[in-house]
Design a protein around this motif. Structure first.
Motif, PDB file in Angstrom:
ATOM      1  N   UNK A 104       0.835  -1.212   0.000  1.00 19.86           N
ATOM      2  CA  UNK A 104       0.000   0.000   0.000  1.00 19.86           C
ATOM      3  C   UNK A 104       0.866   1.257   0.000  1.00 19.86           C
ATOM      4  N   UNK A 105       1.943   1.220   0.772  1.00 15.04           N
ATOM      5  CA  UNK A 105       2.872   2.357   0.795  1.00 15.04           C
ATOM      6  C   UNK A 105       3.536   2.525  -0.578  1.00 15.04           C
ATOM      7  N   UNK A 106       3.907   1.414  -1.203  1.00 20.02           N
ATOM      8  CA  UNK A 106       4.498   1.475  -2.543  1.00 20.02           C
ATOM      9  C   UNK A 106       3.502   2.074  -3.534  1.00 20.02           C
ATOM     10  N   UNK A 107       2.225   1.728  -3.397  1.00 18.60           N
ATOM     11  CA  UNK A 107       1.205   2.304  -4.271  1.00 18.60           C
ATOM     12  C   UNK A 107       1.122   3.821  -4.114  1.00 18.60           C
ATOM     13  N   UNK A 108       1.220   4.308  -2.895  1.00 19.88           N
ATOM     14  CA  UNK A 108       1.203   5.766  -2.684  1.00 19.88           C
ATOM     15  C   UNK A 108       2.396   6.410  -3.397  1.00 19.88           C
ATOM     16  N   UNK A 109       3.550   5.781  -3.276  1.00 22.14           N
ATOM     17  CA  UNK A 109       4.742   6.285  -3.962  1.00 22.14           C
ATOM     18  C   UNK A 109       4.578   6.208  -5.477  1.00 22.14           C
ATOM     19  N   UNK A 110       3.982   5.124  -5.956  1.00 21.80           N
ATOM     20  CA  UNK A 110       3.763   4.961  -7.394  1.00 21.80           C
ATOM     21  C   UNK A 110       2.843   6.043  -7.930  1.00 21.80           C
TER      22      UNK A 110
END
Length: 149
Positions: A104-110
């Motif tokens: 989920x954190x990676x998605x925010x960064x993406x």
């Protein structure tokens, strides 16, 4: 009126733009140091749209790829802790894929990387040009009702 030559030129321009968009998005992903490929990014974004964890076959269908390609992507994302395989509560033989907190954190960064890439790509356009482009892209994406397809 368009001619075959102008349509060919327009098609080439669209392909060049697509390659440029991919190149710029890839660079923005790399700058954030996520260690995620564009294909893995697409899988994470797709996974986020499900209300409950999907099966790999569901992901393959939605991504329009063969199931083996999804397995490879999930393997990489699982190794980095962004997704996990979980048994289906109704059928233990079925495996589902769910996002982890790191995913989920990676998605925010993406999302941030995609926004900054879009800003870079659209920077030369005025507000009026962006508005026209938005309308044209809507028409192309919708395919004018997919006539004859």
């Amino acid at each position: 009126m368009t001619t075959p030559d102008s349509e060919g030129l327009l098609a080439e321009q669209l392909l060049r733009l697509t390659r440029r968009v991919h190149r710029i998005q890839k660079r923005h992903l790399e700058q954030r140091g996520l260690g995620i490929t564009p294909a893995q990014s697409r899988l994470l974004r797709t996974l986020a749209h499900y209300g409950s964890p999907p099966r790999m076959a569901d992901l393959a269908e939605r991504l329009e790829v063969v199931p083996r390609a999804v397995t490879t992507l999930v393997d990489g994302l699982e190794a980095s802790g962004k997704v996990r395989r979980v048994p289906d509560p109704a059928n233990r033989r079925v495996i589902r894929i769910e996002l982890t907190d790191d995913g989920r954190e990676a998605l925010r960064e993406l999302h941030g990387a995609r926004r900054s890439a879009a800003q870079e790509i659209l920077a030369p356009l005025t507000d009026d040009q962006r508005s026209v482009l938005e309308g044209l892209l809507d028409t192309l994406v919708d395919g004018a009702g997919e006539r004859g397809c």
